[in-house]
Design an enzyme around this catalytic site. Structure first.
Site, PDB file in Angstrom:
ATOM      1  N   HIS A   1      30.483   2.299  29.288  1.00 57.11           N
ATOM      2  CA  HIS A   1      29.372   1.992  28.185  1.00 57.11           C
ATOM      3  C   HIS A   1      29.029   3.250  27.504  1.00 57.11           C
ATOM      4  O   HIS A   1      29.061   3.234  26.226  1.00 57.11           O
ATOM      5  CB  HIS A   1      28.133   1.464  29.061  1.00 57.11           C
ATOM      6  CG  HIS A   1      28.517   0.406  29.768  1.00 57.11           C
ATOM      7  ND1 HIS A   1      28.675  -0.980  29.334  1.00 57.11           N
ATOM      8  CD2 HIS A   1      28.092   0.046  31.393  1.00 57.11           C
ATOM      9  CE1 HIS A   1      28.618  -1.989  30.224  1.00 57.11           C
ATOM     10  NE2 HIS A   1      28.604  -1.431  31.369  1.00 57.11           N
TER      11      HIS A   1
HETATM   12  C1  BDR Z   1      23.726   0.598  30.481  1.00 52.10           C
HETATM   13  O1  BDR Z   1      23.089   0.445  31.672  1.00 52.10           O
HETATM   14  C2  BDR Z   1      22.938   1.537  32.343  1.00 52.10           C
HETATM   15  O2  BDR Z   1      22.828   1.231  33.581  1.00 52.10           O
HETATM   16  C3  BDR Z   1      24.126   2.292  31.831  1.00 52.10           C
HETATM   17  O3  BDR Z   1      23.961   3.791  31.991  1.00 52.10           O
HETATM   18  C4  BDR Z   1      24.277   1.969  30.338  1.00 52.10           C
HETATM   19  O4  BDR Z   1      23.479   2.701  29.560  1.00 52.10           O
HETATM   20  C5  BDR Z   1      24.698  -0.566  30.437  1.00 52.10           C
HETATM   21  O5  BDR Z   1      24.331  -1.845  30.302  1.00 52.10           O
END
Ligand code: BDR
Ligand code: CA
Length: 329
Positions: free
Chosen positions: A243
């Site tokens: 992500h």
């Molecule tokens: C996002 O949620 C967080 O837990 C991760 O770091 C990322 O930024 C993904 O949905």
């Protein structure tokens, strides 16, 4: 040599946030002016400490200032922890030494404002956590929106289900009011959402490459192993999505995603749909909202929204780039 463009990374480390920092440094493309922390994956004090420790582990603690973020979302209760994915203190099983740099009094939001003035029209801001700091900066000075060259953030789900509730992505859900402030501000945004990030997975073969790359990627590999295990436990299969690193990648190259122009309105009123990002493509559906001047005006505020992967393979780029900035241990 042409100077590298200035960037701020605003993060809630967090495993994939940590990987995003190493990836950013590995690209060699950016002049990282500040690493501003925000609460999200863990409470704000812990993400701040993690951010400090990461700058040391990645050998930039003398060069990249770390700042403390807002202690809580704009109007809601303190951040709920995502330890189930990121580990008890947010960085897997690691206990990393603190940075030796002095603690700085300037808050993350203040630094964002200062740098937007110092580098007006040049500054890229990349956010990989809840948008609280960016919203505070905008509420204090709405001119922030036009001084920033580009704002790229990881968050939202335009046309796919959420990952924290059926309709919401974690970062937006964590502070939906902040997200609405930001996305209605006119800031030139690119939303790197689950629609794109769920297409760039890191699997066991990629992990093996990073493990074989030596001590410089050993910390990243250990973090990734924890993250992959968490996704496996939560039904995500044998791989984890990249992500936050993807958002950093998109700052330099939008060909990692397929994007469309449109408005994104964040649902904040109901607990059931809290943090849902309603994507209204430019030019579409307008007629249905025409009776509401307020909504029509809101939908005129648009940005770039990822609807899927692009032509360039981000996972490949990530695995090749990470070893270019070796960390310690
Ligand atoms: C996002 O949620 C967080 O837990 C991760 O770091 C990322 O930024 C993904 O949905
Ligand atoms: Ca994050």
């Amino acid at each position: 040599m042409t100077p590298r463009p200035p960037i701020v990374l605003d993060s809630d480390p967090g495993i994939d946030d940590a990987l995003a920092l190493q990836y950013l440094l590995g690209t060699g493309l950016w002049d990282l002016k500040a690493y501003t922390s925000v609460g999200g994956n863990l409470p704000a004090e812990q993400t701040y400490l993690n951010a400090r420790a990461l700058t040391r582990a990645l050998r930039v603690d003398a060069d990249v200032p770390v700042h403390r973020g807002a202690g809580r979302p704009l109007t809601r209760l303190p951040y709920t922890s995502a330890s189930a994915f990121h580990g008890r203190a947010g960085l897997g099983n690691e206990t990393l030494p603190d940075s030796t740099a002095a603690h700085l009094p300037e808050s993350s939001a203040r630094v964002l404002l200062r740098l937007s003035r110092e580098y007006e029209g040049e500054l890229t801001v990349c956010a990989t956590g809840p948008l609280t700091n960016v919203a505070i900066a905008l509420l204090e000075d709405p001119g922030f929106a036009r001084r920033v060259r580009k704002f790229v953030f990881m968050g939202g789900a335009a046309q796919v289900p959420g990952n924290i509730t059926p309709v919401a992505e974690f970062n937006i859900w964590a502070d939906p009011d902040a997200a609405e402030v930001v996305l209605s501000s006119g800031i030139p945004f690119t939303m790197v959402d689950l629609d794109a990030s769920h297409h760039f997975l890191l699997g066991p073969a990629d992990l093996a490459v990073l493990e074989a790359a030596g001590t410089g990627t050993a910390l990243a590999a250990r973090l990734l192993r924890v993250y992959m295990d968490a996704y496996r436990r939560h039904g995500g299969g044998d791989a984890c999505p990249l992500h936050d690193p993807l958002a950093v990648g998109v700052c330099a190259d939008e060909s990692f995603i397929t994007a469309a122009e449109g408005a994104v309105v964040v649902e904040g009123a109901s607990e059931l749909t809290r943090g849902k990002t309603v994507f209204v493509p430019s030019g579409a559906h307008r007629v249905y909202y025409a009776d509401s001047p307020t909504l029509s005006a809101r939908l005129a505020v648009t940005g770039r929204v990822a609807l899927g992967p692009g032509t360039r393979d981000f996972t490949r780029d990530f695995v090749a780039t990470l070893p270019r900035w070796p960390g310690v241990g």
